[in-house]
Enzyme design. Structure first.
Site, PDB file in Angstrom:
ATOM      1  N   ASN A 377       0.836  -1.197   0.000  1.00 22.58           N
ATOM      2  CA  ASN A 377       0.000   0.000   0.000  1.00 22.58           C
ATOM      3  C   ASN A 377       0.875   1.252   0.000  1.00 22.58           C
ATOM      4  O   ASN A 377       1.708   1.432   0.898  1.00 22.58           O
ATOM      5  CB  ASN A 377      -0.893   0.029   1.242  1.00 22.58           C
ATOM      6  CG  ASN A 377      -1.719   1.298   1.332  1.00 22.58           C
ATOM      7  OD1 ASN A 377      -2.714   1.449   0.621  1.00 22.58           O
ATOM      8  ND2 ASN A 377      -1.306   2.227   2.175  1.00 22.58           N
ATOM      9  N   GLU A 378       0.698   2.102  -1.010  1.00 23.59           N
ATOM     10  CA  GLU A 378       1.384   3.396  -1.107  1.00 23.59           C
ATOM     11  C   GLU A 378       2.891   3.270  -0.890  1.00 23.59           C
ATOM     12  O   GLU A 378       3.530   4.202  -0.413  1.00 23.59           O
ATOM     13  CB  GLU A 378       0.787   4.397  -0.109  1.00 23.59           C
ATOM     14  CG  GLU A 378      -0.668   4.715  -0.386  1.00 23.59           C
ATOM     15  CD  GLU A 378      -1.207   5.871   0.454  1.00 23.59           C
ATOM     16  OE1 GLU A 378      -0.476   6.370   1.333  1.00 23.59           O
ATOM     17  OE2 GLU A 378      -2.366   6.270   0.228  1.00 23.59           O
ATOM     18  N   ASN A 432      -5.116   4.882  -4.633  1.00 18.27           N
ATOM     19  CA  ASN A 432      -5.641   5.687  -3.535  1.00 18.27           C
ATOM     20  C   ASN A 432      -5.667   7.150  -3.986  1.00 18.27           C
ATOM     21  O   ASN A 432      -4.608   7.740  -4.197  1.00 18.27           O
ATOM     22  CB  ASN A 432      -4.754   5.564  -2.294  1.00 18.27           C
ATOM     23  CG  ASN A 432      -4.663   4.140  -1.774  1.00 18.27           C
ATOM     24  OD1 ASN A 432      -5.443   3.278  -2.171  1.00 18.27           O
ATOM     25  ND2 ASN A 432      -3.728   3.893  -0.877  1.00 18.27           N
ATOM     26  N   TYR A 438      -7.424  15.895  -0.085  1.00 17.33           N
ATOM     27  CA  TYR A 438      -6.008  16.258  -0.044  1.00 17.33           C
ATOM     28  C   TYR A 438      -5.646  16.909  -1.374  1.00 17.33           C
ATOM     29  O   TYR A 438      -4.982  16.324  -2.222  1.00 17.33           O
ATOM     30  CB  TYR A 438      -5.130  15.024   0.199  1.00 17.33           C
ATOM     31  CG  TYR A 438      -5.284  14.414   1.561  1.00 17.33           C
ATOM     32  CD1 TYR A 438      -5.330  15.204   2.705  1.00 17.33           C
ATOM     33  CD2 TYR A 438      -5.385  13.039   1.724  1.00 17.33           C
ATOM     34  CE1 TYR A 438      -5.474  14.646   3.966  1.00 17.33           C
ATOM     35  CE2 TYR A 438      -5.523  12.470   2.978  1.00 17.33           C
ATOM     36  CZ  TYR A 438      -5.575  13.272   4.096  1.00 17.33           C
ATOM     37  OH  TYR A 438      -5.719  12.708   5.337  1.00 17.33           O
ATOM     38  N   TRP A 511     -12.509   4.898   1.959  1.00 18.85           N
ATOM     39  CA  TRP A 511     -11.634   4.993   3.118  1.00 18.85           C
ATOM     40  C   TRP A 511     -12.288   5.948   4.109  1.00 18.85           C
ATOM     41  O   TRP A 511     -12.285   7.133   3.877  1.00 18.85           O
ATOM     42  CB  TRP A 511     -10.240   5.491   2.713  1.00 18.85           C
ATOM     43  CG  TRP A 511      -9.262   5.360   3.829  1.00 18.85           C
ATOM     44  CD1 TRP A 511      -8.835   6.325   4.692  1.00 18.85           C
ATOM     45  CD2 TRP A 511      -8.587   4.158   4.206  1.00 18.85           C
ATOM     46  NE1 TRP A 511      -7.945   5.808   5.593  1.00 18.85           N
ATOM     47  CE2 TRP A 511      -7.776   4.473   5.322  1.00 18.85           C
ATOM     48  CE3 TRP A 511      -8.606   2.838   3.740  1.00 18.85           C
ATOM     49  CZ2 TRP A 511      -6.978   3.530   5.972  1.00 18.85           C
ATOM     50  CZ3 TRP A 511      -7.813   1.907   4.377  1.00 18.85           C
ATOM     51  CH2 TRP A 511      -7.010   2.253   5.463  1.00 18.85           C
ATOM     52  N   LYS A 532     -12.166   9.757   8.708  1.00 20.56           N
ATOM     53  CA  LYS A 532     -12.759   9.550   7.381  1.00 20.56           C
ATOM     54  C   LYS A 532     -13.854   8.500   7.390  1.00 20.56           C
ATOM     55  O   LYS A 532     -14.441   8.199   6.344  1.00 20.56           O
ATOM     56  CB  LYS A 532     -11.679   9.168   6.372  1.00 20.56           C
ATOM     57  CG  LYS A 532     -10.682  10.277   6.073  1.00 20.56           C
ATOM     58  CD  LYS A 532      -9.747   9.898   4.947  1.00 20.56           C
ATOM     59  CE  LYS A 532      -8.712  10.978   4.691  1.00 20.56           C
ATOM     60  NZ  LYS A 532      -7.721  11.076   5.778  1.00 20.56           N
TER      61      LYS A 532
END
Length: 758
Positions: A377-378, A432, A438, A511, A532
């Site tokens: 992830n990321e 994502n 953001y 998310w 969130k």
């Protein structure tokens, strides 16, 4: 027969010890498992929760255990590394805080025993996760048991696996079911008895073979398929290790027969039918208890997820409890399961990614709900290098070697270039994206996926994370970054319309389903959490956005009036939103109808006269919902966010009509010559960094040097300067610093720059 003895009761616990005790310490604290030592300090902000080694000790007598040849200690979750000692002798070490592991205690056992488990969640460069937006709760936070078995038994030492592996293959209306078991110390004359059962438990077929024959195949005619929410049918299989008439050991598992494919144009296909995967991600922790969940907590979570109507869950960012996977099998949720290889690639952590992936697959192979294994992830937030790519290729090959029935995936972050070789590693890809929260704008989401799909038409693409934060703040003019329930509702309305209408997207995951602990966060007015979630951390309140998804995904008739916590309003006519999965909604104000509306997107908007006290009633078919409004002269200050320890709050910021302030979006400020010069000067001071190529123009964030490019600038354009300042704490050590005085000085300069006429 195998006996499993729960070992959760009465452990002595301490943070203070520095060595393994020789006797049970009576001055330690007494706790029952599951337990976490970060249940409070891991949820209060400032990133100061205790991370180190703590000790758990338990005394037991061998005579109190069932008579057996071998005794294994089973730990279902010890975060994040642990050592097991019995009577002062070290028996095992384990790295990885989210999976089951076992230790053979037999040879070290005496009549009276002292069991000690040293658990360590201190930072290191070997064990994942080390950098992520959630709290790494330390503790023995899942069940601990002793498994008593015969000398001849089903294997208990291979990566925490259950000792039985079931692989169904659907062929037309029938299925072949391969059942493989793994045994230890079997002897001549022993046999294996394989028993296939229906969901009700009644036997379908039994095969008895030599114990050396560890693999058999059953054939099921006119097989009953596991078909998601519609029909999550589960078969069972039990295997007994027998000697004469005596059953020495037994294992059993449930399984489902289904086919699936992921098509780059048609999305997810289950049993030959298009089956859109629309759902949520889940973090497992809870307010006041951290990760130390009880069965009723898991049950409440899945009830809420099913109420929304989700077809899928991304179980982020680690292996979840076996009980929750079982619930997903029973309810028909399609799962993405992953390891915590997250945020920052550690060259010294490769072996840990491999061992955690082996555990994830070995322990969860039999769950029909799981369709993809998540590699990371990321992880490419700062770009990919050869070591990172090699690590992913190894994991991808490992998944396909251990499991030839499922696919692999990754969750890439927005900044990851769509042509990065990292994207080419797994079978399918998700991104994502937080455009509209953001940075960027909500309208950027759908076109981004269209561009990816056009560029890579043969790579199935999904959205693995999207969302925005909401607390009990309210406004009639929601804006990006205001943390209001109204902006979150608007954001998800827009994202639902964009993502759900794109058939090619193989899966979308909000998310997050629930607010969760993130001790590094100091934002939104309630520190220590990521807000969130569609539901609050304590699971007590479903935010309005929860019902936006229910309107699209659930077949259960309902109507929901938004804004129940937003009662006091100043405007003479106020906007009221209603969500429903019914075709028509009528709204009444103090008994007077304001009209009927239809909507093809399940969202209904009414203009409501705001005079005195108003009782609103929404009616849709047989469903109704009620809320209140109250006309006030001045905005209720309780609805405005006041952050704890914030650099600057809304009441400190002057914003003259027609002039800029730090509350304005950077993209609007930079549209003027004066504004662009001011911001670039500020950015050069705050974010000065050299990129990997040695050139100036990067952004220092969370320990990474991110090269300033058009994509990053477009994302930043959606932020206000005040919002960026408030997020600086999330950028980690080595990130930029800015003071209240700095912001007030910038604001004063912006107050002199006139906004262009629209």
């Amino acid at each position: 027969m195998r006996n499993i003895i729960n070992f959760n009761a009465k452990w002595a616990f301490t943070k203070q010890a520095t060595e393994v005790p020789a006797a049970l310490p009576m001055d330690w604290n007494w706790v029952n498992l599951p337990h976490s030592w970060n249940a409070i300090d891991g949820q209060d902000g400032d990133n100061d929760y205790y991370r180190g080694t703590c000790y758990y000790a338990k005394a037991f007598n061998k005579i109190d255990l069932p008579q057996a040849d071998r005794y294994y200690l089973e730990l279902q979750g010890a975060n994040s590394s642990a050592d097991v000692y019995l009577n002062g002798k070290k028996l095992a070490h384990h790295d990885g805080g989210y999976s089951t592991w076992r230790v053979d205690m037999t040879d070290a056992m005496e009549m009276s025993n002292l069991l000690v488990v040293a658990v360590d969640n201190a930072p290191n460069d070997r064990v994942y996760p080390q950098m992520a937006d959630f709290t790494f709760y330390g503790g023995l936070y899942r069940d601990v048991s002793v498994i008593a078995v015969n000398e001849s038994h089903f294997d208990l030492e291979y990566y925490g696996a259950p000792g039985i592996k079931v692989t169904p293959t659907v062929e037309g209306k029938d299925a072949k079911v391969e059942v493989e078991v793994f045994t230890t110390n079997v002897k001549e004359g022993q046999q294996l008895r394989y028993i296939l059962k229906r969901r009700c438990g009644c036997e379908m077929e039994t095969k008895t073979v030599c114990a050396c024959e560890t693999k058999v195949v059953f054939e099921i005619a006119d097989v009953h398929l596991w078909h998601g929410l519609k029909d999550p049918y589960l078969y069972q299989v039990e295997v007994q290790l027998v000697e004469g008439e005596k059953v020495l050991d037994n294992v059993s598992t449930r399984f489902g027969c289904r086919t699936f494919e992921i098509d780059p144009e048609r999305g997810f296909i289950l049993n030959g039918e298009e089956y859109p995967l629309r759902g949520v991600s889940r973090h497992q922790d809870r307010w006041g208890i951290g990760n130390a969940l009880l069965p009723e907590h898991h049950e409440e979570d899945i009830d809420l997820i099913c109420e929304v109507g989700c077809t899928t869950i991304r179980l982020a960012h680690y292996q979840h409890a076996q009980y929750f996977y079982d619930l997903c099998d029973e309810r028909g949720l399609v799962l993405w399961a992953e390891i915590p290889y997250i945020s920052k690639h550690m060259p010294t952590g490769r072996e840990n990614t491999i061992s955690q992936m082996k555990e994830l697959i070995a322990q969860n192979y039999n769950h029909p709900s799981i369709v993809v294994w998540g590699l990371s992830n990321e992880i490419s937030i700062a770009g990919s290098d050869e070591d990172l790519l090699e690590n992913h290729r190894i994991l991808n090959d490992l998944c396909h070697e251990m499991d030839k029935t499922r696919l692999t995936t990754i969750a890439a972050v927005s900044m990851c270039d769509i042509n990065d070789p990292y994207i080419q590693v797994p079978d399918v890809v998700s991104y994502n994206h937080y455009f509209g929260w953001y940075g960027g704008d909500t309208s950027m989401n759908g076109p981004w996926f269209d561009n990816f799909h056009k560029t890579h038409p043969n790579i199935p693409i999904g959205c693995s994370e999207y969302g925005c934060e909401a607390l009990n703040w309210h406004t009639s003019n929601p804006d990006q970054g205001d943390y209001t329930e109204e902006y979150q509702a608007y954001y998800h309305e827009e994202l639902i319309k964009q993502l759900f209408s794109r058939k090619y997207m193989w899966a979308t995951h909000v998310w997050n389903m629930f607010d969760f602990g993130a001790d590094a966060r100091n934002e939104g007015g309630e520190n220590g959490q990521n807000h969130k979630g569609l539901v609050t951390f304590d699971r007590k309140y479903k935010k309005d956005s929860f019902y936006a998804y229910k309107a699209w995904l659930s077949d259960e008739p309902f109507v929901h009036l938004c804004g129940k916590r937003y009662v006091d309003r100043v405007e003479d006519v106020t906007k009221v939103t209603v969500y429903s999965n019914q075709p028509e909604v009528e709204l009444f104000a103090n008994g007077v109808s304001l009209g009927k509306q239809t909507s093809d997107v399940h969202f209904f908007y009414f203009d409501v006269p705001n005079v005195g006290e108003t009782t609103l009633v929404a009616v849709a078919g047989e469903c109704r919902d009620e809320s209140k409004l109250n006309k006030v002269a001045q905005p209720n200050p309780a609805y405005r966010m006041v952050e704890k320890g914030a650099i600057i709050n809304w009441f400190d910021i002057t914003a003259p009509e027609g002039y800029f302030s730090i509350n304005d979006k950077i993209s609007d400020i930079m549209a003027t010559v004066q504004g662009k010069m001011l911001f670039m000067g500020m950015a050069a001071k705050m974010f000065a960094s050299k990129g990997k190529d040695g050139k100036e123009g990067g952004v220092k964030a969370a320990g990474f040097d991110l090269k300033m490019n058009d994509g990053l600038m477009k994302m930043m354009g959606g932020f206000s300067i005040a919002r960026i300042a408030g997020m600086i704490g999330l950028m980690g050590e080595g990130g930029p610093t800015i003071t209240k005085e700095d912001l007030l000085a910038i604001n004063a300069q912006l107050n002199k720059i006139k906004k262009p006429n629209k």
